[in-house]
Design an enzyme around this catalytic site. Structure first.
Site, mmCIF file in Angstrom:
data_model
loop_
_atom_site.group_PDB
_atom_site.id
_atom_site.type_symbol
_atom_site.label_atom_id
_atom_site.label_comp_id
_atom_site.label_asym_id
_atom_site.label_seq_id
_atom_site.Cartn_x
_atom_site.Cartn_y
_atom_site.Cartn_z
ATOM 1 N N GLU A 16 0.885 -1.187 0.000
ATOM 2 C CA GLU A 16 0.000 0.000 0.000
ATOM 3 C C GLU A 16 0.911 1.221 0.000
ATOM 4 O O GLU A 16 1.377 1.663 1.048
ATOM 5 C CB GLU A 16 -0.880 0.002 1.259
ATOM 6 C CG GLU A 16 -1.827 -1.178 1.378
ATOM 7 C CD GLU A 16 -3.099 -1.016 0.541
ATOM 8 O OE1 GLU A 16 -3.290 0.049 -0.069
ATOM 9 O OE2 GLU A 16 -3.874 -1.978 0.513
ATOM 10 N N CYS A 68 -2.564 9.215 2.255
ATOM 11 C CA CYS A 68 -2.181 8.626 0.959
ATOM 12 C C CYS A 68 -3.206 8.992 -0.093
ATOM 13 O O CYS A 68 -2.898 9.079 -1.274
ATOM 14 C CB CYS A 68 -2.038 7.111 1.088
ATOM 15 S SG CYS A 68 -3.468 6.347 1.851
HETATM 16 P P1 NAD Z 1 7.971 5.474 4.808
HETATM 17 O O1 NAD Z 1 8.066 4.693 3.543
HETATM 18 O O2 NAD Z 1 9.048 6.419 5.123
HETATM 19 O O3 NAD Z 1 7.844 4.468 6.055
HETATM 20 C C1 NAD Z 1 6.795 3.541 6.150
HETATM 21 C C2 NAD Z 1 7.221 2.370 7.012
HETATM 22 O O4 NAD Z 1 8.193 1.586 6.304
HETATM 23 C C3 NAD Z 1 7.899 2.763 8.331
HETATM 24 O O5 NAD Z 1 7.463 1.896 9.346
HETATM 25 C C4 NAD Z 1 9.381 2.565 8.024
HETATM 26 O O6 NAD Z 1 10.158 2.306 9.167
HETATM 27 C C5 NAD Z 1 9.331 1.357 7.116
HETATM 28 N N1 NAD Z 1 10.466 1.199 6.196
HETATM 29 C C6 NAD Z 1 11.100 2.167 5.497
HETATM 30 N N2 NAD Z 1 12.054 1.618 4.714
HETATM 31 C C7 NAD Z 1 12.017 0.271 4.917
HETATM 32 C C8 NAD Z 1 12.752 -0.828 4.398
HETATM 33 N N3 NAD Z 1 13.734 -0.653 3.518
HETATM 34 N N4 NAD Z 1 12.447 -2.066 4.830
HETATM 35 C C9 NAD Z 1 11.429 -2.254 5.712
HETATM 36 N N5 NAD Z 1 10.721 -1.251 6.258
HETATM 37 C C10 NAD Z 1 10.994 0.013 5.860
HETATM 38 O O7 NAD Z 1 6.558 6.243 4.750
HETATM 39 P P2 NAD Z 1 5.968 7.312 5.767
HETATM 40 O O8 NAD Z 1 6.663 8.614 5.587
HETATM 41 O O9 NAD Z 1 5.830 6.753 7.133
HETATM 42 O O10 NAD Z 1 4.461 7.446 5.201
HETATM 43 C C11 NAD Z 1 4.098 8.250 4.115
HETATM 44 C C12 NAD Z 1 3.978 7.429 2.850
HETATM 45 O O11 NAD Z 1 3.097 6.306 3.048
HETATM 46 C C13 NAD Z 1 3.353 8.206 1.713
HETATM 47 O O12 NAD Z 1 4.028 7.897 0.521
HETATM 48 C C14 NAD Z 1 1.923 7.698 1.677
HETATM 49 O O13 NAD Z 1 1.275 7.851 0.428
HETATM 50 C C15 NAD Z 1 2.122 6.268 2.015
HETATM 51 N N6 NAD Z 1 0.899 5.667 2.542
HETATM 52 C C16 NAD Z 1 0.215 4.812 1.725
HETATM 53 C C17 NAD Z 1 -0.978 4.273 2.160
HETATM 54 C C18 NAD Z 1 -1.782 3.363 1.279
HETATM 55 O O14 NAD Z 1 -2.674 2.711 1.798
HETATM 56 N N7 NAD Z 1 -1.513 3.295 -0.014
HETATM 57 C C19 NAD Z 1 -1.454 4.564 3.442
HETATM 58 C C20 NAD Z 1 -0.721 5.418 4.255
HETATM 59 C C21 NAD Z 1 0.461 5.970 3.784
#
Ligand code: NAD
Length: 516
Positions: free
Chosen positions: A267, A301
């Site tokens: 997601e 998102c």
């Molecule tokens: P992010 O990608 O920085 O982090 C999200 C999660 O992933 C965190 O828990 C982080 O620690 C983890 N993470 C990061 N890199 C990783 C890796 N290499 N391996 C494993 N885990 C890893 O995102 P954010 O800043 O917390 O959230 C914002 C983003 O999330 C936006 O792009 C938004 O659109 C997206 N989002 C999407 C949805 C959806 O349902 N499509 C919902 C909410 C947020």
């Protein structure tokens, strides 16, 4: 814009309230202290500090969860549903406590924080019903005296990685379904919102303790950064990895899970648009756009990042939006009346600032917003004005998701197919909507030749989905679906069974393999 600066809470006040809320949910604060500060975006000050796990801790959690799976998978699904029912009751009881934590850790206004907890309650109710509806199909067999059917079985341990902006709801969407499907869950929350996770899990632990047949290790939380997430991603003991976050994260995680033939549910980022056609009810469109574009300070998102309006009504729409934007109250998200809270951190503000500048370089004109607020009162917090920018076309910055309240306004001159083409001409495919009173335009938009997104709405904005539908998007949004409809199938494995009661052994497709 209306600046509510006089009421930003002090560091002590905010931390005390958050700590008390966590304790009421059952978190033992002495057990969680460590050397990682958790900063509130409301005032940029630390709330408390927590300990982070290492990868050995994650491996141990996966082992415990797999042991729990062997027991939980044989518990009848309606009994598993009773556990989720109890979780829903506890969430209802502690709705305000969890909302307090959501607001303190990620800066949501109270009404949206409570709405997020309500989503958790709603998915528990959905999952309870689902626990009696994990249906498989019966198919006709081509052979006499045979029956063909499919059965759905628990899959294994589900790893949940969640983003900061829905710090509790995403876990519940996954966990409520996973538990009724017979799967234990290990959750790696966003590093910015660990107490939200510990409090949610404390409530579930209470429900587990009260439920006969619910084994220890059914629900665990592992706190940490990307490396802790990666330990879940790489371990074959995780049967389904459900990861919510940026497309950048998904690009790393997706291939790693695929390499070990694991299942992933991604997601990721969105770049959501609303089309406004000449027949649209503009009162409705303005309200729908303002909530979807400026709500949650642009940090959903599904936030509306693009408005594609017919040139004949473009100026009128922009002026009406501007008038509302100028009245949006910005400030302490916990203060009544505030509609726009802070960005999550400085990096987010830098992204906002850079995008406004790039938009200017790419021919854009700021209609309203574009600047920081409350910088003097709270130099370490990052409040910004919701921003509308008219753009001459779908340039690079418009095609990029900037996780802040910036909405680009584009115009089209031809018929609605031109607007649909613009809607689809971005790498992301999460949410979309059309404001129109023309039935033909509305139907075209939701047809095969219409929006290419996972969510396509008519006469409402792009955000604020209900839990009953499957949630997710296409292209760089990752293709995953969670929450309602048949999204539960990702959490189970399907077996096709052929049952022969004929006493003979006819082979399919008329194959003859008789030995003389
Ligand atoms: P992010 O990608 O920085 O982090 C999200 C999660 O992933 C965190 O828990 C982080 O620690 C983890 N993470 C990061 N890199 C990783 C890796 N290499 N391996 C494993 N885990 C890893 O995102 P954010 O800043 O917390 O959230 C914002 C983003 O999330 C936006 O792009 C938004 O659109 C997206 N989002 C999407 C949805 C959806 O349902 N499509 C919902 C909410 C947020």
């Amino acid at each position: 814009m209306v600046n509510q600066q006089s009421t930003l809470p002090s560091a002590t006040e905010l931390a005390e309230r958050a700590r008390a809320a966590a304790e009421r949910c059952g978190v033992d604060l002495n057990q969680v202290s460590g050397d990682h500060d958790v900063i509130s975006p409301i005032n940029g000050q630390p709330l408390y500090s927590v300990a982070w796990q290492d990868s050995a801790g994650v491996d141990a959690a996966i082992k415990t969860a797999n042991d729990a799976f062997l027991q939980w998978r044989t518990v009848p699904a309606p009994v598993r549903g009773a556990l989720v029912k109890r979780l829903g009751e506890l969430l209802t009881e502690h709705k305000d406590d969890l909302a307090e934590l959501v607001s303190a850790e990620v800066g949501k206004i109270t009404s949206e924080a409570r709405g997020e907890v309500q989503e958790m309650i709603d998915i528990c109710e959905f999952a309870l019903g689902l626990s009696r509806q994990l249906y498989g199909k019966t198919m006709v067999s081509e052979r006499a005296g045979h029956r063909l059917m499919e059965t759905w079985h628990p899959l294994g341990v589900v790893g949940v990685i969640s983003a900061f902006n829905f710090p509790v709801a995403v876990w519940s969407w996954n966990t409520a379904l996973a538990l009724v499907c017979g799967d234990p869950v290990i959750w790696k929350p966003s590093e910015t919102a660990p107490m939200c996770a510990l409090a949610s899990n404390a409530l579930l632990q209470r429900a587990i303790a009260e439920t006969e047949d619910a084994p220890e290790g059914l629900s665990q939380v592992v706190i940490g950064g990307a490396d802790v997430g990666q330990a879940l991603v790489e371990n074959p003991g995780i049967a389904l990895l459900s990861a919510t976050g940026s497309t950048r994260m998904g690009r790393t995680v997706g291939p790693l899970v695929a390499e070990r033939f694991g299942r992933s549910l991604l997601e990721l980022g969105g770049n959501n648009a609303a089309i406004v056609t000449p027949s649209a009810d503009l009162d409705l469109a303005v309200r729908g756009i303002v909530f979807a574009a400026a709500g949650t300070a642009g940090q959903r998102c599904t936030t509306m990042r693009r408005v594609i309006v017919h040139s004949s009504i473009g100026e009128e729409l922009v002026q009406r939006l501007k008038a509302v934007y100028e009245r949006l109250p910005i400030g302490d998200p916990q203060r009544e009346g505030t509609l726009i809270g802070p960005l999550i951190n400085e990096r987010s503000f830098t992204g906002f600032d850079a995008a406004v500048q790039q938009a200017g370089e790419q021919g854009g004109e700021v209609v309203v917003g574009g600047a920081r607020e409350l910088a003097t009162e709270a130099p370490e917090a990052f409040y910004v004005q919701p921003t509308l920018i008219t753009m001459p076309g779908q340039s690079e910055v418009v095609r990029t998701e900037t996780f802040a309240p910036i909405t680009y306004v584009l115009t089209y001159d031809g018929d609605v197919t031109e607007a649909i083409a613009l809607n689809n001409d971005v790498p992301q495919g999460l949410s979309s909507s059309i404001f129109t009173s023309d039935l033909g335009e509305a139907e075209l938009f939701v047809s095969a030749a219409g929006s290419d997104c996972g969510i396509a709405n008519v006469n409402i904005g792009t955000s604020g989905a209900e839990i009953g539908g499957a949630f997710g998007g296409e292209k760089e949004t990752g293709g995953g679906r969670e929450s309602g409809s048949d999204a539960w199938q990702a959490y189970m494995r399907r077996a096709t069974n052929t049952i022969n009661y004929s006493g003979a052994l006819p082979l399919a497709q008329g194959v003859n393999f008789d030995v003389d």
